[in-house]
Design an enzyme around this catalytic site. Structure first.
Site, PDB file in Angstrom:
ATOM      1  N   ASP A 131       0.812  -1.210   0.000  1.00 42.27           N
ATOM      2  CA  ASP A 131       0.000   0.000   0.000  1.00 42.27           C
ATOM      3  C   ASP A 131       0.855   1.273   0.000  1.00 42.27           C
ATOM      4  OD1 ASP A 131      -2.375   1.435   0.100  1.00 42.27           O
ATOM      5  OD2 ASP A 131      -2.456   1.445   2.282  1.00 42.27           O
ATOM      6  N   ASN A 152     -18.857  -3.050  -2.268  1.00 37.23           N
ATOM      7  CA  ASN A 152     -18.269  -1.934  -1.510  1.00 37.23           C
ATOM      8  C   ASN A 152     -16.849  -1.624  -1.978  1.00 37.23           C
ATOM      9  OD1 ASN A 152     -16.877  -4.120  -0.521  1.00 37.23           O
ATOM     10  ND2 ASN A 152     -17.519  -3.871   1.612  1.00 37.23           N
ATOM     11  N   ILE A 166      -3.634  -6.282   1.971  1.00 41.09           N
ATOM     12  CA  ILE A 166      -3.187  -6.871   0.705  1.00 41.09           C
ATOM     13  C   ILE A 166      -1.778  -6.370   0.410  1.00 41.09           C
ATOM     14  CG2 ILE A 166      -3.703  -7.191  -1.741  1.00 41.09           C
ATOM     15  CD1 ILE A 166      -6.593  -6.346  -1.149  1.00 41.09           C
ATOM     16  N   CYS A 185     -21.398 -11.812  -4.392  1.00 36.81           N
ATOM     17  CA  CYS A 185     -22.213 -10.800  -3.703  1.00 36.81           C
ATOM     18  C   CYS A 185     -23.708 -11.060  -3.936  1.00 36.81           C
ATOM     19  CB  CYS A 185     -21.863  -9.402  -4.191  1.00 36.81           C
ATOM     20  SG  CYS A 185     -20.327  -8.752  -3.496  1.00 36.81           S
ATOM     21  N   SER A 213     -13.824   7.434   5.812  1.00 42.58           N
ATOM     22  CA  SER A 213     -12.367   7.288   5.901  1.00 42.58           C
ATOM     23  C   SER A 213     -11.661   8.471   5.241  1.00 42.58           C
ATOM     24  CB  SER A 213     -11.916   5.983   5.233  1.00 42.58           C
ATOM     25  OG  SER A 213     -12.325   4.875   5.995  1.00 42.58           O
ATOM     26  N   CYS A 238     -13.376   3.972   8.877  1.00 43.38           N
ATOM     27  CA  CYS A 238     -14.751   3.480   9.013  1.00 43.38           C
ATOM     28  C   CYS A 238     -14.788   2.016   8.578  1.00 43.38           C
ATOM     29  CB  CYS A 238     -15.683   4.310   8.135  1.00 43.38           C
ATOM     30  SG  CYS A 238     -17.388   3.718   8.152  1.00 43.38           S
ATOM     31  N   ASP A 239     -15.525   1.203   9.329  1.00 38.28           N
ATOM     32  CA  ASP A 239     -15.658  -0.226   8.995  1.00 38.28           C
ATOM     33  C   ASP A 239     -17.094  -0.619   8.670  1.00 38.28           C
ATOM     34  OD1 ASP A 239     -12.962  -0.785   9.394  1.00 38.28           O
ATOM     35  OD2 ASP A 239     -13.223  -1.358  11.492  1.00 38.28           O
TER      36      ASP A 239
END
Length: 309
Positions: A131, A152, A166, A185, A213, A238-239
């Site tokens: 990242d 999402n 990741i 999904c 976020s 935010c989750d």
């Protein structure tokens, strides 16, 4: 170098030993499907003030521009789902930031994996990524068969959900690619329905400039008054869209001690956060990803939440 299955097996076994929950391989070539989508997303300004997303456009789509002679992208997932969450009646931070900054924890493991590959296989050139460079992590992980991109826009995996980091190794070593998995999904719209800022404006399309976020981490100026009452007490990240995802019922707690939270993080009430000092901030978030927003940024977020009504 020629394609060899044993090499891939060796790499996957070592990745597992290092604590990665999944490892997959894809061919290092141009991301043809993602190119027009990324271009349109940027054109529509969905990146908000994240100007860095406009940089290195070509490198984001072709790993061979990041690593000359690249032949394979090895994608890896590392679990961060906590065994204990913050209390319900407090200001919240995303689970990924509970413990030590993931960049450092995972980069060390990636370097170990890269050294192992060179020791076992020979002269291999490449780079490790967590990242921190223009790499489309989720696209490569999906290509490598580690999951699918959900509505999402997160990577989802049937057995592990989405609470994972990741990372990639881009190498000049040719390995047999893994097969992508199908989308699971279905007709579910839980993430879309739950997003309080309507950042997920349609399935598989997220307006980054509307995400909580983004407001609490990326935005450097004052949070717009139009967003008052929408943040559900999230002060860093935010989750919500992950918490409501049915696939996350399969999330299991990580076993990485470095990701364990400071005891105060779990115990603090809203009034504790409202009275936080620079010194306490430094103690709770020492070597944490929360330092990205700095003490002043967290104070701004807390003040915004406190004055929501």
């Amino acid at each position: 170098m020629s394609t060899t299955l044993p090499y891939k097996k060796l790499i996957k076994l070592e990745a597992d030993r290092l604590g990665f929950i999944s490892c997959g391989v894809s061919k290092a070539d141009f991301l043809e499907e993602e190119a027009p989508r990324l271009e349109q997303w940027l054109k529509e300004g969905k990146n908000g003030q994240m100007g860095y997303m406009e940089n290195h456009f070509d490198k984001r789509l072709d790993p061979r521009l990041l690593v000359p002679g690249a032949k394979s992208v090895i994608s890896l997932l590392y679990n961060y789902y906590p065994s204990v969450n913050q209390r319900d009646d407090t200001y919240k931070i995303s689970k990924y930031a509970y413990g030590r900054d993931y960049h450092f924890v995972i980069k060390d493991k990636l370097k170990s994996l890269f050294e192992y590959i060179k020791n076992e296989i020979g002269a291999v050139e490449g780079r490790v990524f967590v990242d921190s460079a223009p790499v489309l992590d989720k696209a490569w992980a999906a290509r490598s068969g580690l999951g699918w991109i959900g509505k999402n826009s997160n990577l989802l995996a049937k057995k592990t959900g989405s609470f994972f980091f990741i990372a990639e190794l881009i190498l000049d070593l040719e390995l047999e690619p893994d097969t992508p998995v199908t989308d699971h999904c279905g007709s579910c719209t839980a993430c879309i329905d739950a997003c309080p800022t309507e950042a997920i404006h349609e399935p598989y399309r997220v307006d980054g400039s509307k995400c909580i976020s983004y407001f609490t981490i990326e935005l450097k100026e004052e949070i717009p008054q139009s967003e008052k009452g929408k943040f559900d007490d999230w002060m860093f990240g935010c989750d919500i869209c992950q918490d409501v995802c049915p696939w996350n019922r399969f999330s299991k707690p990580h076993n990485e001690p470095l990701f364990d939270p400071h005891p105060d993080l779990l115990a603090f009430t809203k009034s504790d956060w409202e009275e936080i000092t620079q010194e306490t901030f430094g103690k709770i978030f020492q070597k944490s990803a929360v330092k990205r927003t700095k003490f002043a940024g967290l104070q701004r977020n807390i003040s915004f939440l406190k004055n929501q009504s």
